[in-house]
Scaffold this motif. Structure first.
Motif, PDB file in Angstrom:
ATOM      1  N   TYR A 106     -10.100  91.878  10.560  1.00 54.95           N
ATOM      2  CA  TYR A 106     -10.626  92.105   9.216  1.00 54.95           C
ATOM      3  C   TYR A 106     -11.558  90.927   8.972  1.00 54.95           C
ATOM      4  O   TYR A 106     -11.147  89.870   8.494  1.00 54.95           O
ATOM      5  N   CYS A 107     -12.819  91.120   9.361  1.00 53.08           N
ATOM      6  CA  CYS A 107     -13.771  90.011   9.459  1.00 53.08           C
ATOM      7  C   CYS A 107     -13.843  89.184   8.169  1.00 53.08           C
ATOM      8  O   CYS A 107     -13.916  87.953   8.205  1.00 53.08           O
ATOM      9  N   LYS A 108     -13.789  89.878   7.059  1.00 49.59           N
ATOM     10  CA  LYS A 108     -13.935  89.213   5.764  1.00 49.59           C
ATOM     11  C   LYS A 108     -12.917  88.075   5.578  1.00 49.59           C
ATOM     12  O   LYS A 108     -13.183  87.090   4.882  1.00 49.59           O
ATOM     13  N   SER A 109     -11.754  88.218   6.201  1.00 50.21           N
ATOM     14  CA  SER A 109     -10.683  87.237   6.022  1.00 50.21           C
ATOM     15  C   SER A 109     -10.347  86.478   7.293  1.00 50.21           C
ATOM     16  O   SER A 109      -9.304  85.834   7.377  1.00 50.21           O
ATOM     17  N   PHE A 110     -11.216  86.548   8.297  1.00 50.77           N
ATOM     18  CA  PHE A 110     -10.848  85.962   9.592  1.00 50.77           C
ATOM     19  C   PHE A 110     -11.251  84.493   9.686  1.00 50.77           C
ATOM     20  O   PHE A 110     -10.405  83.612   9.673  1.00 50.77           O
ATOM     21  N   LEU A 111     -12.543  84.203   9.750  1.00 49.55           N
ATOM     22  CA  LEU A 111     -12.981  82.802   9.772  1.00 49.55           C
ATOM     23  C   LEU A 111     -14.401  82.683   9.231  1.00 49.55           C
ATOM     24  O   LEU A 111     -15.315  83.345   9.726  1.00 49.55           O
ATOM     25  N   ASP A 112     -14.553  81.833   8.250  1.00 50.16           N
ATOM     26  CA  ASP A 112     -15.863  81.624   7.615  1.00 50.16           C
ATOM     27  C   ASP A 112     -16.521  80.398   8.227  1.00 50.16           C
ATOM     28  O   ASP A 112     -15.913  79.324   8.278  1.00 50.16           O
ATOM     29  N   ASP A 172      -3.601  93.806  -0.426  1.00 49.34           N
ATOM     30  CA  ASP A 172      -4.040  92.413  -0.321  1.00 49.34           C
ATOM     31  C   ASP A 172      -3.042  91.535   0.438  1.00 49.34           C
ATOM     32  O   ASP A 172      -3.393  90.440   0.872  1.00 49.34           O
ATOM     33  N   ASN A 173      -1.823  92.011   0.615  1.00 44.79           N
ATOM     34  CA  ASN A 173      -0.868  91.260   1.438  1.00 44.79           C
ATOM     35  C   ASN A 173      -1.435  91.007   2.834  1.00 44.79           C
ATOM     36  O   ASN A 173      -1.149  89.988   3.453  1.00 44.79           O
ATOM     37  N   ALA A 174      -2.215  91.967   3.300  1.00 49.88           N
ATOM     38  CA  ALA A 174      -2.772  91.848   4.651  1.00 49.88           C
ATOM     39  C   ALA A 174      -4.130  91.169   4.640  1.00 49.88           C
ATOM     40  O   ALA A 174      -4.666  90.829   5.680  1.00 49.88           O
ATOM     41  N   ARG A 175      -4.698  91.021   3.449  1.00 47.56           N
ATOM     42  CA  ARG A 175      -6.108  90.604   3.390  1.00 47.56           C
ATOM     43  C   ARG A 175      -6.303  89.147   3.000  1.00 47.56           C
ATOM     44  O   ARG A 175      -7.436  88.683   2.877  1.00 47.56           O
ATOM     45  N   SER A 176      -5.229  88.430   2.772  1.00 50.13           N
ATOM     46  CA  SER A 176      -5.389  87.013   2.453  1.00 50.13           C
ATOM     47  C   SER A 176      -5.937  86.322   3.707  1.00 50.13           C
ATOM     48  O   SER A 176      -5.740  86.801   4.822  1.00 50.13           O
ATOM     49  N   PRO A 177      -6.652  85.205   3.521  1.00 50.30           N
ATOM     50  CA  PRO A 177      -7.323  84.573   4.661  1.00 50.30           C
ATOM     51  C   PRO A 177      -6.378  84.199   5.803  1.00 50.30           C
ATOM     52  O   PRO A 177      -5.231  83.800   5.581  1.00 50.30           O
ATOM     53  N   PHE A 178      -6.902  84.343   7.003  1.00 50.28           N
ATOM     54  CA  PHE A 178      -6.162  83.943   8.205  1.00 50.28           C
ATOM     55  C   PHE A 178      -5.802  82.465   8.094  1.00 50.28           C
ATOM     56  O   PHE A 178      -6.618  81.639   7.703  1.00 50.28           O
ATOM     57  N   GLN A 179      -4.578  82.139   8.463  1.00 46.13           N
ATOM     58  CA  GLN A 179      -4.118  80.756   8.348  1.00 46.13           C
ATOM     59  C   GLN A 179      -4.290  80.025   9.681  1.00 46.13           C
ATOM     60  O   GLN A 179      -3.459  80.138  10.579  1.00 46.13           O
ATOM     61  N   TRP A 180      -5.401  79.291   9.779  1.00 44.08           N
ATOM     62  CA  TRP A 180      -5.714  78.619  11.051  1.00 44.08           C
ATOM     63  C   TRP A 180      -4.978  77.295  11.199  1.00 44.08           C
ATOM     64  O   TRP A 180      -4.571  76.923  12.277  1.00 44.08           O
ATOM     65  N   ASN A 181      -4.873  76.533  10.073  1.00 46.98           N
ATOM     66  CA  ASN A 181      -4.199  75.243  10.162  1.00 46.98           C
ATOM     67  C   ASN A 181      -3.620  74.856   8.807  1.00 46.98           C
ATOM     68  O   ASN A 181      -3.668  75.658   7.861  1.00 46.98           O
ATOM     69  N   ARG A 185       2.038  79.864   1.994  1.00 48.44           N
ATOM     70  CA  ARG A 185       2.906  79.311   3.044  1.00 48.44           C
ATOM     71  C   ARG A 185       2.114  78.776   4.243  1.00 48.44           C
ATOM     72  O   ARG A 185       2.665  78.606   5.327  1.00 48.44           O
ATOM     73  N   TYR A 186       0.826  78.485   4.067  1.00 51.69           N
ATOM     74  CA  TYR A 186      -0.008  78.134   5.226  1.00 51.69           C
ATOM     75  C   TYR A 186       0.355  76.817   5.881  1.00 51.69           C
ATOM     76  O   TYR A 186       0.034  76.594   7.047  1.00 51.69           O
ATOM     77  N   LYS A 187       1.023  75.930   5.141  1.00 51.63           N
ATOM     78  CA  LYS A 187       1.386  74.655   5.777  1.00 51.63           C
ATOM     79  C   LYS A 187       2.485  74.880   6.821  1.00 51.63           C
ATOM     80  O   LYS A 187       2.568  74.192   7.827  1.00 51.63           O
ATOM     81  N   GLU A 188       3.285  75.879   6.555  1.00 54.40           N
ATOM     82  CA  GLU A 188       4.401  76.196   7.457  1.00 54.40           C
ATOM     83  C   GLU A 188       3.972  77.223   8.518  1.00 54.40           C
ATOM     84  O   GLU A 188       4.410  77.174   9.663  1.00 54.40           O
ATOM     85  N   ILE A 189       3.083  78.142   8.109  1.00 52.33           N
ATOM     86  CA  ILE A 189       2.695  79.231   9.012  1.00 52.33           C
ATOM     87  C   ILE A 189       1.205  79.147   9.302  1.00 52.33           C
ATOM     88  O   ILE A 189       0.375  79.460   8.448  1.00 52.33           O
ATOM     89  N   ASN A 190       0.853  78.678  10.483  1.00 53.12           N
ATOM     90  CA  ASN A 190      -0.568  78.640  10.855  1.00 53.12           C
ATOM     91  C   ASN A 190      -0.729  78.614  12.367  1.00 53.12           C
ATOM     92  O   ASN A 190       0.191  78.287  13.105  1.00 53.12           O
ATOM     93  N   ALA A 191      -1.927  78.988  12.803  1.00 52.89           N
ATOM     94  CA  ALA A 191      -2.179  79.167  14.237  1.00 52.89           C
ATOM     95  C   ALA A 191      -2.087  77.843  15.004  1.00 52.89           C
ATOM     96  O   ALA A 191      -1.547  77.806  16.115  1.00 52.89           O
ATOM     97  N   GLU A 192      -2.600  76.775  14.386  1.00 52.21           N
ATOM     98  CA  GLU A 192      -2.582  75.489  15.084  1.00 52.21           C
ATOM     99  C   GLU A 192      -1.142  75.116  15.484  1.00 52.21           C
ATOM    100  O   GLU A 192      -0.875  74.692  16.598  1.00 52.21           O
ATOM    101  N   LYS A 193      -0.254  75.327  14.535  1.00 49.99           N
ATOM    102  CA  LYS A 193       1.149  75.013  14.774  1.00 49.99           C
ATOM    103  C   LYS A 193       1.728  75.892  15.889  1.00 49.99           C
ATOM    104  O   LYS A 193       2.406  75.411  16.801  1.00 49.99           O
ATOM    105  N   ASP A 194       1.405  77.185  15.820  1.00 44.73           N
ATOM    106  CA  ASP A 194       1.939  78.102  16.825  1.00 44.73           C
ATOM    107  C   ASP A 194       1.394  77.811  18.220  1.00 44.73           C
ATOM    108  O   ASP A 194       2.097  77.946  19.210  1.00 44.73           O
ATOM    109  N   LEU A 195       0.125  77.404  18.272  1.00 43.65           N
ATOM    110  CA  LEU A 195      -0.470  77.150  19.582  1.00 43.65           C
ATOM    111  C   LEU A 195       0.144  75.924  20.254  1.00 43.65           C
ATOM    112  O   LEU A 195       0.181  75.828  21.479  1.00 43.65           O
ATOM    113  N   SER A 196       0.634  74.989  19.423  1.00 47.02           N
ATOM    114  CA  SER A 196       1.149  73.772  20.041  1.00 47.02           C
ATOM    115  C   SER A 196       2.668  73.808  20.250  1.00 47.02           C
ATOM    116  O   SER A 196       3.235  72.862  20.773  1.00 47.02           O
TER     117      SER A 196
END
Ligand code: GLC
Ligand code: CA
Length: 559
Positions: free
Chosen positions: A15-21, A416-425, A444-455
């Motif tokens: 969903y490009c609009k909410s993926f990464l700006d 909108d539950n699905a449309r909130s911005p992607f949580q990168w970090n 909940r982005y401080k707890e749930i984000n891609a950076e955390k999952d990747l590491s």
């Protein structure tokens, strides 16, 4: 059935609009996608479905198309898209475009022409009717409950109404018009000739309208009605002639390319879906059968999920390839809806994925699902952007529900539950934008984000990666026969997948408690090796009989 590439594919929905700006305007863009292609490749997905990227006034986030042959400037340019296509292909990732054939934006040139006069060349591209006794041509309601609720909008210029099953800014196209059909076919071929690998076909079962556009006879309820206008797909969808139309589209477009077509069929629930995608019907390759994933259904028990899977399985047995998903851009987050997004968030996210990635069908991952993103919970109706949520709120309160109750009802099912911005970090705006995001970031982005999952070695992301690689090394996941184990069990979903060369056994506890599970004498007489599990110390069956909350494992038979 001869094996097609899309049967082995794992699709990642963007969903490009909410993926990464990347330019700070608060809107995700194609340059953002380009930056993250390696993230998707690393996960193992090998196909991307883009929600609509076309030029659009964004009334319905791009499902209102004003130009089918260009990219919305907010997302970038056509050259940016071609670059994404090329870079994706280099990485072995295919691209599906969202194809919206039922309606356009009212700002599309065809419509601005069509509304000018009754003899305009484009008049017939849309569905115009005179009023009946000074009222709309029939009692159909629009899906977003806009304006007075009717699916018809009056246009004084020609003293007629046009049909819009969604927003009044999204007029329905008239597929009876041959010139429109030809235009659509050539537009689709244009994208395919450019190299895109297929289409996700938006609301494909409502293209054809019922002859005579009869009134709906459905019983009005609190949730389907506004001012007496009724949203009723039993009248407006799957009507006579839809299959001939899809066969014609297939003949003129799809059959000429090695592509994947996946249709959105939201209202059919059972075997009546089969004609749309049975292999010998020559219509579409596969569909999304919503079943338990439909947000308006009561959240499903493990038993219901199993019954739904059994239905998909019986379709697959009849040579119709199915899809596996529990959420998308129109549905709440799956971990919040089917799992437990507090105490057992990681485990339940992994268990849901285990089922999706080991049962028959092509799995779809919706962006953020792979890091266990959860529903948002915005404090006010004004924080919601989705027309469906806002329109429904309006209809519910007009039908007499209190504002608090209406908001409480809509919160868990809002799109909108699905449309909130992607949580990168865990930094500002979750790393999605350096500006002001078009819609609020989930809290909940401080707890749930891609950076955390990747590491982290045992993150949800890593688990998805492992699951996807199992698909590549164990053909039984794609080709195997499926047999459920203890189908009647209330908490555990378990099955085997078997080919002549291997047998896999999956056991998944879909509950918050520890339960006993018995695989039965026959399976217990074999020796099983653990391939993947979501607790670090999951023992092998048959010794293991106790299953902890949301514990799941995939085993393979040792010969
Ligand atoms: C589909 C889309 C949804 C959109 C609607 C109208 O259901 O998934 O997002 O609002 O069609 O195009
Ligand atoms: Ca941007």
């Amino acid at each position: 059935m001869e094996k097609k590439w899309w049967q082995e594919a794992v699709v990642y929905q963007i969903y490009c609009k909410s993926f990464l700006d990347t330019n700070g305007d608060g809107i995700g863009d194609l340059k953002g996608v380009l930056q993250k292609l390696d993230y998707i490749k690393e996960l193992g997905a090998n196909c991307i479905w883009f929600n609509p990227l076309y030029v659009s006034p964004q009334v319905d986030n791009g499902y209102d198309i004003a130009d089918y042959k260009n990219i919305d400037p907010a997302y970038g340019t056509l050259d940016d898209f071609k670059k994404v296509l090329e870079e994706a292909h280099k990485r072995g990732i295919r691209i599906l475009m969202d194809m919206v054939l039922n309606h356009t934006s009212d700002e599309h040139k065809w419509f601005t022409e069509s509304r000018k006069s009754k003899d305009n060349k484009y008049r017939d591209y849309y569905i115009w009717r005179p009023g009946k006794n000074g009222k709309e041509p029939n009692n159909w309601g629009n899906y977003f409950f806009e304006r007075n609720g009717s699916a018809w909008e009056y246009d004084g210029r020609t003293d007629e109404y046009y049909l819009h099953q969604y927003s009044y800014k999204m007029p329905d196209l008239n597929w009876e018009c041959e010139a429109l059909r030809e235009e659509m076919y050539s537009m689709m071929r244009w994208w395919l000739d450019m190299g895109v690998d297929g289409f996700r076909l938006d609301v494909i079962n409502i293209l054809k309208k019922p002859a005579g556009l009869p009134d709906s006879k459905a019983v009005p309820t609190l949730t389907n009605t506004k001012n007496g206008y009724i949203v009723d797909r039993t009248t407006t969808a799957n009507v006579e002639g839809i299959h001939e139309l899809l066969k014609e589209i297939n003949r003129n477009v799809f059959s000429k390319y090695d592509i994947m077509t996946v249709g959105e069929i939201s209202t059919l629930k059972g075997m009546e879906t089969l004609p749309f995608f049975a292999q010998d019907s020559h219509e579409i390759d596969t569909v999304f059968v919503f079943g338990v994933a439909n947000r308006d259904e009561v959240p499903a028990s493990p038993k219901k999920i199993k019954e739904f899977q059994a239905l998909l399985l019986s379709m697959a047995k009849r040579n119709a390839w199915v899809t596996q998903f529990l959420n998308n851009h129109d549905q709440p987050r799956q971990v919040s809806r089917f799992g437990n997004d507090t105490e057992h968030r990681e485990r339940s996210a992994k268990t849901l994925a285990t089922m999706i990635h080991t049962l028959v069908g092509t799995p779809f991952i919706y962006q953020g699902e792979e890091i266990g993103m959860t529903n948002v919970c915005y404090p006010s109706i004004n924080d919601y952007n989705d027309r469906y949520t806002v329109g429904r709120y309006d209809a519910l309160t007009k039908n007499g529900m209190s504002p608090e109750k209406a908001l409480a009802k809509l919160r868990p099912i809002s799109r909108d539950n699905a449309r909130s911005p992607f949580q990168w970090n865990d930094r500002e705006n979750a790393g999605f934008t350096s500006g002001k995001p078009w819609i609020k970031v989930g809290d909940r982005y401080k707890e749930i984000n891609a950076e955390k999952d990747l590491s982290s070695p045992d993150s949800i992301y890593k688990y998805y990666k492992d699951l996807i690689s199992l698909r590549k090394t164990h053909p039984a996941i794609v080709d195997g026969l499926t047999e459920f184990v203890d189908f009647e069990n209330e908490n555990v979903i378990s099955y085997t997948r078997t080919t002549s060369r291997e047998t896999l056994l999956v056991i998944a506890n879909f509950s918050d408690k520890t339960v006993e599970f018995d695989i039965g004498n026959e399976l217990a007489s074999f020796k099983w090796k653990t391939l993947l599990a979501n607790y670090s110390d999951t023992a092998a069956v048959p010794e293991k009989t106790e299953w902890r909350p949301w514990e799941s494992a995939v085993y393979s038979l040792e010969f």
